[in-house]
Design a protein around this motif. Structure first.
Motif, PDB file in Angstrom:
ATOM      1  N   THR A 100     -44.749  24.635  19.176  1.00 44.80           N
ATOM      2  CA  THR A 100     -44.832  24.409  20.616  1.00 44.80           C
ATOM      3  C   THR A 100     -46.244  24.040  21.013  1.00 44.80           C
ATOM      4  OG1 THR A 100     -45.343  26.733  21.129  1.00 44.80           O
ATOM      5  CG2 THR A 100     -43.021  26.111  21.113  1.00 44.80           C
ATOM      6  N   THR A 148     -46.003  24.950  31.183  1.00 48.71           N
ATOM      7  CA  THR A 148     -44.726  24.574  30.606  1.00 48.71           C
ATOM      8  C   THR A 148     -44.895  24.472  29.102  1.00 48.71           C
ATOM      9  OG1 THR A 148     -44.036  23.333  32.561  1.00 48.71           O
ATOM     10  CG2 THR A 148     -42.944  22.793  30.488  1.00 48.71           C
ATOM     11  N   ILE A 173     -43.875  23.177  25.622  1.00 48.06           N
ATOM     12  CA  ILE A 173     -43.156  22.047  25.053  1.00 48.06           C
ATOM     13  C   ILE A 173     -42.779  22.346  23.607  1.00 48.06           C
ATOM     14  CG2 ILE A 173     -43.431  19.675  24.218  1.00 48.06           C
ATOM     15  CD1 ILE A 173     -44.941  19.021  26.683  1.00 48.06           C
ATOM     16  N   ASN A 174     -41.532  22.089  23.297  1.00 48.86           N
ATOM     17  CA  ASN A 174     -41.036  22.261  21.937  1.00 48.86           C
ATOM     18  C   ASN A 174     -41.350  21.005  21.132  1.00 48.86           C
ATOM     19  OD1 ASN A 174     -39.617  22.721  19.592  1.00 48.86           O
ATOM     20  ND2 ASN A 174     -37.602  22.541  20.534  1.00 48.86           N
ATOM     21  N   ARG A 196     -32.035  19.547  22.890  1.00 47.46           N
ATOM     22  CA  ARG A 196     -32.182  18.589  23.986  1.00 47.46           C
ATOM     23  C   ARG A 196     -31.269  18.906  25.167  1.00 47.46           C
ATOM     24  NH1 ARG A 196     -33.212  14.765  19.700  1.00 47.46           N
ATOM     25  NH2 ARG A 196     -35.198  13.722  20.094  1.00 47.46           N
ATOM     26  N   ILE A 197     -31.714  18.516  26.346  1.00 42.32           N
ATOM     27  CA  ILE A 197     -30.895  18.605  27.549  1.00 42.32           C
ATOM     28  C   ILE A 197     -29.788  17.559  27.433  1.00 42.32           C
ATOM     29  CG2 ILE A 197     -30.892  18.262  30.056  1.00 42.32           C
ATOM     30  CD1 ILE A 197     -33.911  19.212  29.864  1.00 42.32           C
ATOM     31  N   ASP A 239     -35.501  11.495  24.768  1.00 42.11           N
ATOM     32  CA  ASP A 239     -34.704  12.431  25.567  1.00 42.11           C
ATOM     33  C   ASP A 239     -33.932  11.713  26.671  1.00 42.11           C
ATOM     34  OD1 ASP A 239     -35.410  14.603  24.062  1.00 42.11           O
ATOM     35  OD2 ASP A 239     -36.371  15.706  25.698  1.00 42.11           O
ATOM     36  N   LYS A 298     -35.061  17.601  34.700  1.00 43.20           N
ATOM     37  CA  LYS A 298     -35.317  18.620  33.682  1.00 43.20           C
ATOM     38  C   LYS A 298     -36.022  18.026  32.474  1.00 43.20           C
ATOM     39  CE  LYS A 298     -31.417  21.634  34.893  1.00 43.20           C
ATOM     40  NZ  LYS A 298     -30.109  22.185  34.444  1.00 43.20           N
ATOM     41  N   VAL A 299     -35.621  16.809  32.081  1.00 44.33           N
ATOM     42  CA  VAL A 299     -36.267  16.152  30.940  1.00 44.33           C
ATOM     43  C   VAL A 299     -37.728  15.860  31.248  1.00 44.33           C
ATOM     44  CG1 VAL A 299     -36.387  13.985  29.649  1.00 44.33           C
ATOM     45  CG2 VAL A 299     -34.207  15.187  29.857  1.00 44.33           C
ATOM     46  N   ARG A 314     -39.710  18.971  31.225  1.00 44.37           N
ATOM     47  CA  ARG A 314     -39.848  19.485  29.863  1.00 44.37           C
ATOM     48  C   ARG A 314     -41.067  18.917  29.157  1.00 44.37           C
ATOM     49  NH1 ARG A 314     -36.486  17.887  24.752  1.00 44.37           N
ATOM     50  NH2 ARG A 314     -36.562  19.788  23.531  1.00 44.37           N
ATOM     51  N   TRP A 315     -41.450  17.687  29.529  1.00 46.45           N
ATOM     52  CA  TRP A 315     -42.586  17.026  28.889  1.00 46.45           C
ATOM     53  C   TRP A 315     -43.812  16.945  29.797  1.00 46.45           C
ATOM     54  CZ3 TRP A 315     -42.274  16.584  23.891  1.00 46.45           C
ATOM     55  CH2 TRP A 315     -41.006  16.538  23.293  1.00 46.45           C
TER      56      TRP A 315
END
Length: 327
Positions: free
Chosen positions: A33, A44, A46-47, A54-55, A105, A300-301, A304-305
């Motif tokens: 991460t 946030t 990040i993976n 993934r979403i 994504d 959300k994507v 996420r980044w």
């Protein structure tokens, strides 16, 4: 014109906000991460491992039915991306082989809506367009900017704002917001990109008003570019703002010293899914993107980044893009 200027001002503000809020540090404890700062100031995580979780979203039959029959029967969406590593856009996970990032994504979400299995192909930048021209690939999701020149051969369905970042060695003292600030400077840029187009135009403008031109340099990969930046062989690197901000935050060796709309001074640049012109795919792509914008998975994507500042409220088909260079 006043509306366009307002859009440019807003774009600059958003780009600067992205540069200031995107911050990251590697985590030596888990190695899978990294952290970025969300727009609210909270962190946030990040993976960056190959296990992405993934979403996802559901298929929408009415949109899937719009896909050309050949692609529907094949069952796969052949997607092309640049092979260059550009976190957080597209890069390799910690296993050094799994493709991750905001671009794949978003492509996965679109494929979900269309009921297709995404199949990714990583090629050099110029071969993205060669492959689209030959119909080897269905669409490009690779931080491709809408330009008026590209619209002659390709169709676009937009999904992110496009802001460029000028990256310099930390403590350089540089501030860049226009042509005069790069006059006489040595600036690296990737060939065949809208960044290069903008830089060439700025160099010509400098010469026309009696200033020194830009000394433009090209490198084969990012590692060579950043080595040149640290050694002083170049003053600045011009690339996508998300990658510049991410690199500056994760290394602590560089800083973003200016941002600019990817479409120039009077228009907000836009990143888009790119297809061969009249392939019949651009409408289902845009409809799929608008569906995920509406159902919240798109947001959300981006979150996420750490790229929420680059969100668009609607996917547009072939909007105004970076103007052609006056000859």
């Amino acid at each position: 014109m006043s509306t366009a200027i307002t859009r440019r001002t807003a774009a600059a503000a958003l780009g600067l906000a992205a540069a200031l809020t995107l911050a990251a540090c590697s985590n030596p404890d888990d190695g899978g991460t990294t952290e970025v700062a969300a727009t609210s100031g909270s962190k946030t995580r990040i993976n960056i491992s190959p296990d992405q979780n993934r979403i996802t979203t559901d298929k929408v039959d009415s949109i899937a039915a719009e896909v050309p029959q050949e692609i529907r029967e094949r069952g796969t969406l052949e997607l092309v991306q640049s092979s260059g590593s550009a976190a957080p856009l597209n890069f390799q996970a910690t296993d050094n082989k799994t493709l991750i990032g905001v671009e794949p994504d978003i492509a996965h979400l679109v494929a979900d809506v269309l009921g297709l299995k995404p199949k990714f192909h990583a090629v050099s930048w110029e071969n993205i367009f060669v492959g689209l021209d030959s119909a080897k690939y269905d669409a490009g999701f690779s931080n491709i900017t809408v330009t008026e020149e590209r619209k002659e051969k390709y169709d676009f369905a937009t999904y992110r704002q496009d802001n460029l970042g000028f990256e310099a060695k930390k403590g350089s003292g540089l501030k860049i917001s226009g042509p005069k600030h790069v006059a006489g400077k040595t600036v690296a840029v990737q060939s065949c990109t809208n960044q290069e187009k903008l830089l060439v135009e700025w160099s010509k403008e400098n010469e026309q008003v009696g200033r020194k031109p830009v000394n433009i340099k090209y490198y084969q990969n990012d590692s060579d570019t950043y080595l040149a930046l640290q050694s002083g062989r170049i003053d600045v690197y011009l690339g996508p703002n998300p990658t510049a901000a991410y690199h500056a935050a994760t290394t602590g060796k560089t800083e973003v010293v200016g941002t600019y709309s990817g479409a120039g001074a009077t228009l907000q640049g836009l990143i888009a899914a790119t297809t061969k012109k009249d392939s019949g795919l651009v409408k289902p792509l845009a409809d799929a993107l608008n569906h995920v914008i509406e159902n919240g998975t798109y947001a959300k994507v981006l979150g996420r980044w750490g790229l929420s500042d680059e969100a668009v409220t609607k996917s547009e088909i072939n909007p105004p893009g970076l103007p052609k260079t006056d000859q």
